[in-house]
Design an enzyme around this catalytic site. Structure first.
Site, PDB file in Angstrom:
ATOM      1  N   THR A  54     -22.001  -6.805  18.617  1.00 49.85           N
ATOM      2  CA  THR A  54     -20.565  -6.399  19.217  1.00 49.85           C
ATOM      3  C   THR A  54     -20.201  -7.720  17.663  1.00 49.85           C
ATOM      4  O   THR A  54     -20.634  -7.946  17.272  1.00 49.85           O
ATOM      5  CB  THR A  54     -19.966  -6.778  20.657  1.00 49.85           C
TER       6      THR A  54
ATOM      7  N   LYS B 250     -20.328  -6.468  13.534  1.00 52.39           N
ATOM      8  CA  LYS B 250     -20.875  -4.833  13.083  1.00 52.39           C
ATOM      9  C   LYS B 250     -21.216  -4.930  11.866  1.00 52.39           C
ATOM     10  O   LYS B 250     -22.337  -4.412  11.176  1.00 52.39           O
ATOM     11  CB  LYS B 250     -20.027  -4.401  13.495  1.00 52.39           C
TER      12      LYS B 250
ATOM     13  N   ASN C 288     -24.087  -1.666  15.538  1.00 49.74           N
ATOM     14  CA  ASN C 288     -24.299  -1.837  16.686  1.00 49.74           C
ATOM     15  C   ASN C 288     -25.242  -2.592  17.649  1.00 49.74           C
ATOM     16  O   ASN C 288     -25.265  -1.942  19.106  1.00 49.74           O
ATOM     17  CB  ASN C 288     -22.585  -0.964  17.543  1.00 49.74           C
TER      18      ASN C 288
ATOM     19  N   ASP D 126     -21.179   4.087  18.733  1.00 51.47           N
ATOM     20  CA  ASP D 126     -20.061   4.715  18.991  1.00 51.47           C
ATOM     21  C   ASP D 126     -20.595   6.142  18.404  1.00 51.47           C
ATOM     22  O   ASP D 126     -19.544   6.850  18.672  1.00 51.47           O
ATOM     23  CB  ASP D 126     -19.053   3.311  18.603  1.00 51.47           C
TER      24      ASP D 126
ATOM     25  N   GLY E 187      -4.786   4.348  13.768  1.00 46.49           N
ATOM     26  CA  GLY E 187      -5.214   2.542  13.940  1.00 46.49           C
ATOM     27  C   GLY E 187      -6.304   2.950  12.539  1.00 46.49           C
ATOM     28  O   GLY E 187      -7.169   4.130  12.466  1.00 46.49           O
TER      29      GLY E 187
ATOM     30  N   GLY F  31     -12.510  -0.579  13.270  1.00 41.98           N
ATOM     31  CA  GLY F  31     -14.016  -0.624  13.224  1.00 41.98           C
ATOM     32  C   GLY F  31     -14.036   0.959  14.005  1.00 41.98           C
ATOM     33  O   GLY F  31     -14.766   2.082  13.291  1.00 41.98           O
TER      34      GLY F  31
ATOM     35  N   TYR G 249     -11.041   2.560  28.008  1.00 44.33           N
ATOM     36  CA  TYR G 249     -11.177   2.909  29.401  1.00 44.33           C
ATOM     37  C   TYR G 249     -11.522   2.312  31.095  1.00 44.33           C
ATOM     38  O   TYR G 249     -11.234   2.281  31.249  1.00 44.33           O
ATOM     39  CB  TYR G 249     -13.425   2.959  29.528  1.00 44.33           C
TER      40      TYR G 249
HETATM   41  P1  NAP Z   1      -9.491  -3.334  15.881  1.00 48.07           P
HETATM   42  O1  NAP Z   1      -9.917  -2.938  14.681  1.00 48.07           O
HETATM   43  O2  NAP Z   1      -9.738  -4.668  16.753  1.00 48.07           O
HETATM   44  O3  NAP Z   1      -7.720  -2.406  16.311  1.00 48.07           O
HETATM   45  C1  NAP Z   1      -7.753  -1.463  15.231  1.00 48.07           C
HETATM   46  C2  NAP Z   1      -6.490  -0.937  15.046  1.00 48.07           C
HETATM   47  O4  NAP Z   1      -5.811  -0.801  15.808  1.00 48.07           O
HETATM   48  C3  NAP Z   1      -6.192  -1.878  14.071  1.00 48.07           C
HETATM   49  O5  NAP Z   1      -7.035  -1.873  12.633  1.00 48.07           O
HETATM   50  C4  NAP Z   1      -4.909  -2.028  14.068  1.00 48.07           C
HETATM   51  O6  NAP Z   1      -5.002  -0.475  12.824  1.00 48.07           O
HETATM   52  C5  NAP Z   1      -4.065  -1.187  15.185  1.00 48.07           C
HETATM   53  N1  NAP Z   1      -3.760  -1.938  15.461  1.00 48.07           N
HETATM   54  C6  NAP Z   1      -4.070  -3.641  15.727  1.00 48.07           C
HETATM   55  N2  NAP Z   1      -3.192  -4.096  16.786  1.00 48.07           N
HETATM   56  C7  NAP Z   1      -2.620  -2.603  17.234  1.00 48.07           C
HETATM   57  C8  NAP Z   1      -0.932  -2.753  17.937  1.00 48.07           C
HETATM   58  N3  NAP Z   1       0.018  -4.095  18.378  1.00 48.07           N
HETATM   59  N4  NAP Z   1       0.222  -1.393  17.402  1.00 48.07           N
HETATM   60  C9  NAP Z   1      -0.525  -0.725  16.746  1.00 48.07           C
HETATM   61  N5  NAP Z   1      -1.126  -0.709  16.342  1.00 48.07           N
HETATM   62  C10 NAP Z   1      -2.828  -1.825  16.482  1.00 48.07           C
HETATM   63  O7  NAP Z   1     -10.215  -2.943  17.144  1.00 48.07           O
HETATM   64  P2  NAP Z   1     -11.875  -1.251  16.689  1.00 48.07           P
HETATM   65  O8  NAP Z   1     -12.743  -2.508  17.204  1.00 48.07           O
HETATM   66  O9  NAP Z   1     -11.464  -0.615  16.120  1.00 48.07           O
HETATM   67  O10 NAP Z   1     -11.424  -1.089  18.650  1.00 48.07           O
HETATM   68  C11 NAP Z   1     -10.430  -0.270  18.888  1.00 48.07           C
HETATM   69  C12 NAP Z   1      -9.970   0.352  20.631  1.00 48.07           C
HETATM   70  O11 NAP Z   1     -11.410   1.027  20.599  1.00 48.07           O
HETATM   71  C13 NAP Z   1     -10.246  -1.032  21.144  1.00 48.07           C
HETATM   72  O12 NAP Z   1      -9.098  -0.433  23.497  1.00 48.07           O
HETATM   73  C14 NAP Z   1     -11.405  -0.957  22.168  1.00 48.07           C
HETATM   74  O13 NAP Z   1     -11.921  -0.843  23.166  1.00 48.07           O
HETATM   75  C15 NAP Z   1     -12.070   0.752  21.776  1.00 48.07           C
HETATM   76  N6  NAP Z   1     -13.460   0.689  21.954  1.00 48.07           N
HETATM   77  C16 NAP Z   1     -14.007   2.079  22.729  1.00 48.07           C
HETATM   78  C17 NAP Z   1     -15.174   2.636  22.295  1.00 48.07           C
HETATM   79  C18 NAP Z   1     -15.581   3.100  23.347  1.00 48.07           C
HETATM   80  O14 NAP Z   1     -17.182   3.296  23.800  1.00 48.07           O
HETATM   81  N7  NAP Z   1     -15.049   4.097  24.319  1.00 48.07           N
HETATM   82  C19 NAP Z   1     -16.074   2.286  21.587  1.00 48.07           C
HETATM   83  C20 NAP Z   1     -15.216   0.723  21.198  1.00 48.07           C
HETATM   84  C21 NAP Z   1     -14.340   0.144  20.611  1.00 48.07           C
HETATM   85  P3  NAP Z   1      -3.562  -0.352  11.887  1.00 48.07           P
HETATM   86  O15 NAP Z   1      -3.054  -1.753  11.333  1.00 48.07           O
HETATM   87  O16 NAP Z   1      -3.766   0.221  11.266  1.00 48.07           O
HETATM   88  O17 NAP Z   1      -2.218  -0.028  12.214  1.00 48.07           O
END
Ligand code: NAP
Length: 248
Positions: free
Chosen positions: A61, A65, A86, A102, A127, A130, A210
């Site tokens: 994690t 990654k 992952n 994922d 967004g 990752g 979730y």
């Molecule tokens: P991350 O890299 O921290 O953020 C994803 C993107 O969201 C960022 O690159 C940014 O894109 C945008 N963002 C961040 N803060 C923001 C804000 N305040 N307002 C608007 N956009 C914002 O996170 P990640 O690792 O990709 O994960 C993203 C989400 O997916 C998390 O909530 C995580 O828990 C969830 N997730 C769930 C699973 C599952 O199995 N269900 C698996 C993986 C991740 P921009 O800068 O381009 O706006």
């Protein structure tokens, strides 16, 4: 005893240890253990592997990654295309193979939710982190055209301002996938800036979050009749995929 575990930093909020410990108990799997390995630097991985020769597999994690790839011997299609790992499978000859579960979790949950007879579906991915990359690769592989949305227009096709100024963009994209952390506990009153009033039963809103089960993004969509899905199934599918990879 066969050992599996999670590397990352910090690991205080991680889901995997609890999930696998409960799974082992529920399914009567007695000869295995799942441990958290909170390492401060990815270069601590070789000595960790030396100290735990009984390790058969790892989840990876944040923040490792991508960095973990330099210690792997091979990547499968999912990890190669997403560019992040992952899951690591450690095979008896010591070789280490990287996967991205994922990718599998999102793909399986999407395919079972969006029936194949929903045609002409185009997606907006909110967004650019990752998780968005894994979503993009799945949509590519499923032949679903998509556009990216970012706060920073230079990183994507659209920014949020454009979506509310020109609602035709949203009308043209009936699958909307939130990969931003907006709305995640404890910030449950936040949601991506969208023209929610246009959503109806023709729209599919998927939130990777979730916790809470129904984010404000999903709640606002549902109020107008949109189909909604949260990230719980994806989370469980990606964990089960790890288990399959380690045991196949
Ligand atoms: P991350 O890299 O921290 O953020 C994803 C993107 O969201 C960022 O690159 C940014 O894109 C945008 N963002 C961040 N803060 C923001 C804000 N305040 N307002 C608007 N956009 C914002 O996170 P990640 O690792 O990709 O994960 C993203 C989400 O997916 C998390 O909530 C995580 O828990 C969830 N997730 C769930 C699973 C599952 O199995 N269900 C698996 C993986 C991740 P921009 O800068 O381009 O706006």
């Amino acid at each position: 005893m066969k050992t599996f575990g999670l590397i990352g930093f910090p690991l205080s909020h991680s889901f995997s240890k609890k999930y696998f410990s409960e799974k082992f108990k529920k399914e009567g799997i007695n000869d295995v253990v799942y441990q958290n390995f909170e390492i401060k630097h990815i270069d601590d991985l070789p000595s960790l592997l030396d100290s735990y020769p009984e390790l058969h597999g790892l989840n990876v994690t944040i923040p490792y990654k991508e960095e973990v790839k330099k210690y792997l011997d091979d990547l499968d299609h999912s990890a190669e295309k997403v560019g992040a790992v992952n899951v690591v499978k450690i095979i008896p000859d010591g070789r280490k193979i990287g996967f991205n579960s994922d990718y599998y979790g999102f793909r399986t949950s999407l395919e079972s939710w969006i029936s194949t007879n929903v045609s002409n579906l185009k997606a907006l991915i909110l967004g650019t982190g990752g998780a968005a990359k894994a979503v993009q690769v799945v949509l590519d592989d499923c032949n679903i055209p998509y556009s990216n949305v970012s706060r920073n227009k230079s990183k994507a096709d659209y920014d949020y301002y454009e979506l509310t100024e020109n609602i035709q963009i949203v009308i043209d994209h009936r699958l909307i996938i939130n990969t931003t952390p907006l709305g995640m506990y404890p910030h449950i009153n936040e949601a991506p800036h969208l023209p929610y009033e246009i959503f109806n039963s023709d729209y599919f809103l998927y939130d990777l979050i979730y916790n809470p089960e129904t984010t404000l993004f999903l709640r606002k969509g549902k109020e107008n009749g949109a189909n909604i899905k949260n990230g719980l199934e994806m989370l469980e599918l990606q964990a089960e995929k790890s288990w399959d990879i380690w045991n196949e």
